[in-house]
Design an enzyme around this catalytic site. Structure first.
Site, PDB file in Angstrom:
ATOM      1  N   SER A  62      30.731  38.027  99.095  1.00  0.00           N
ATOM      2  CA  SER A  62      31.586  38.311  97.567  1.00  0.00           C
ATOM      3  C   SER A  62      32.490  38.289  97.981  1.00  0.00           C
ATOM      4  O   SER A  62      33.786  38.400  97.564  1.00  0.00           O
ATOM      5  CB  SER A  62      31.201  39.534  96.951  1.00  0.00           C
ATOM      6  OG  SER A  62      29.536  38.995  96.202  1.00  0.00           O
ATOM      7  N   LYS A  70      38.453  46.097  93.211  1.00  0.00           N
ATOM      8  CA  LYS A  70      37.180  45.649  92.824  1.00  0.00           C
ATOM      9  C   LYS A  70      37.069  46.213  91.597  1.00  0.00           C
ATOM     10  O   LYS A  70      36.933  47.292  91.898  1.00  0.00           O
ATOM     11  CB  LYS A  70      35.928  44.806  93.382  1.00  0.00           C
ATOM     12  CG  LYS A  70      35.442  43.893  93.007  1.00  0.00           C
ATOM     13  CD  LYS A  70      34.613  43.517  94.436  1.00  0.00           C
ATOM     14  CE  LYS A  70      33.269  42.362  93.490  1.00  0.00           C
ATOM     15  NZ  LYS A  70      32.770  42.001  94.361  1.00  0.00           N
ATOM     16  N   SER A 119      31.702  37.213  94.137  1.00  0.00           N
ATOM     17  CA  SER A 119      32.581  37.632  93.548  1.00  0.00           C
ATOM     18  C   SER A 119      33.628  38.422  93.200  1.00  0.00           C
ATOM     19  O   SER A 119      33.924  38.909  92.061  1.00  0.00           O
ATOM     20  CB  SER A 119      32.043  38.513  93.198  1.00  0.00           C
ATOM     21  OG  SER A 119      31.434  39.884  94.124  1.00  0.00           O
TER      22      SER A 119
END
Length: 452
Positions: A165, A64, A141
């Site tokens: 997330s 990420k 996210s």
């Protein structure tokens, strides 16, 4: 001769894994928005220069893009971060540990700006889409992480989780996610969102690989993360084969708190998953998570207040550089007073003790992860999140800090993945992994893949 053969096998295995990742990425990334920065060439060069053999040799990873990795700048998918990129930033502790164990990073994956807000196209980088239906959100996210795992762009992704997330994208894309107890995995080398809630964990196609990754990632980091605990690392590989017969499981359907609605198929899909658990010999009872709405309020107050404090000066200086979704959500923290924040922290401690007390009666808790499938991207608005946040159930476990595995259990009426959360006591990842693994040995939900 044996050494040469082993070295050749290692080389071939890694090269094949990276090229397999490249082929999948070439096929789907333009449709799904998985990567901010693909790193296949860099991965091959790093392997050829410094081959590493270990328990994760040949495992490809997406990282990420809020987690620092040495092959490329970490952009947080933000113009603000790009403008202030700290040259020479040390690599995140968890990434260095995974590389030493043989894992290969093949790209930085798409996120929401600084891991918050809505991917509305006003920031840099791609808007991630769900591989089961490209009109739908991949979850946030860690958006690109879930889509990339489910389409073979990489074997697993390393993501962050502040109030869901990594668990939400895992649930929405049909992947498996594992959030350890807060403090189990160091967050050193990540852009913070809300430091008292932030965690780092894996998303993969099964809890088996999640456990193998966690085994390497976990452990104290006294020189880096002040929240990283000194708790001994468990044997989570052994937990994968543990017998779960006789375990006491408390179930809360959370339907009373599904404020955005319930998909018509969800109750039956969840009940079928519970019957599968019954088939493993567990002892199931109903339970009510105490003060559940208040847990969500506390989580939102803490996250918005801490995120606003981190970004306050940048918002004042660089408002226009933030994407619309991010700046609106970050600015919302301005309304939270110091009294609100301190009261939320006190409530957090009291509520966490109440939830922990449930584990005197139960070995694990089971709830839906979301009552709805992934929302339509065009219907999401940063100032009206009720249509998609109201039926997600991840924030509470971030507030209490408990370990959680999310595993797929079936599909909505329109073919989108549904998931359940398996929650354990503090520091008992072994129980969570054991139940998730036994469920996945019995079922095939985690083996299903979208046809993009």
């Amino acid at each position: 001769m044996t050494t040469v053969t082993a070295s050749t096998d290692l080389h071939d295995r890694v090269e094949e894994a990276v090229e397999r990742s490249r082929r999948a990425s070439d096929a789907v990334d333009g449709k799904l928005g998985v990567f901010v920065t693909p790193l296949h060439d860099e991965a091959l060069e790093a392997h050829r220069n410094h081959p590493r053999q270990g328990p994760l040799t040949g495992v490809t990873l997406g990282v990420k893009d809020v987690i620092f990795e040495s092959s490329a700048p970490t952009t947080a998918q933000s113009r603000v971060a790009l403008a202030a990129w700290p040259e020479g930033q040390p690599e995140a502790t968890v990434i260095s540990r995974l590389k030493r164990a043989g894992a290969v990073v093949v790209g930085k994956t798409a996120t929401m700006e600084y891991a918050l807000g809505v991917q509305d196209g006003t920031g840099p980088g791609p808007v991630s889409r769900n591989p089961w239906n490209t009109d739908r959100w991949a979850g946030g996210s860690s958006s690109g992480s879930g889509s990339g795992v489910m389409t073979g762009c990489f074997d697993a992704a390393i993501a962050t989780d502040t109030t869901g997330s990594l668990r939400i994208p895992a649930a929405y894309t049909g992947a498996t996610g594992l959030k350890a107890t807060r403090g189990r995995v160091p967050t050193t080398g990540t852009y913070p969102l809300a430091p008292s809630l932030d965690t780092v964990g894996p998303i993969a196609g099964s809890v088996d690989l999640c456990a193998r990754l966690l085994q390497v990632m976990a452990g104290p980091d006294p020189d880096g993360d002040p929240f990283a605990a000194a708790e001994p690392v468990g044997d989570w590989i052994a937990a994968l084969d543990a017998d779960v017969a006789g375990l006491r499981i408390g179930v809360d359907t959370l339907e009373a708190h599904a404020d955005a609605g319930v998909d018509p198929a969800q109750p039956a899909v969840f009940e079928r998953a519970l019957r599968d658990l019954d088939g493993l010999g567990v002892r199931r009872s109903t339970v009510e998570v105490p003060a559940y709405p208040l847990l969500n309020v506390v989580g939102n107050v803490l996250m918005l207040a801490e995120a606003h404090e981190i970004h306050h000066d940048s918002l004042v200086r660089d408002w226009a550089r933030y994407g619309r979704g991010a700046r609106w959500v970050f600015a919302a923290g301005e309304s939270i007073t110091s009294r609100d924040y301190l009261r939320a922290q006190r409530l957090r401690d009291a509520l966490a003790r109440q939830v922990q007390a449930l584990f005197d009666e139960f070995d694990v808790l089971v709830t839906p992860t979301c009552h709805l499938g992934a929302p339509v991207l065009d219907g999401m608005h940063p100032l009206d999140p009720s249509t998609y946040l109201g039926s997600m159930h991840t924030t509470a476990w971030s507030v209490t800090g408990h370990p959680v595995a999310v595993v797929p259990i079936g599909f909505t009426e329109d073919g989108l993945p549904l998931s359940m959360s398996i929650v354990g006591p503090h520091w008992r990842e072994d129980r969570v992994i054991a139940v998730a693994s036994a469920f996945q040995r019995l079922t095939d939900h985690h083996r299903r893949r979208p046809a993009v």
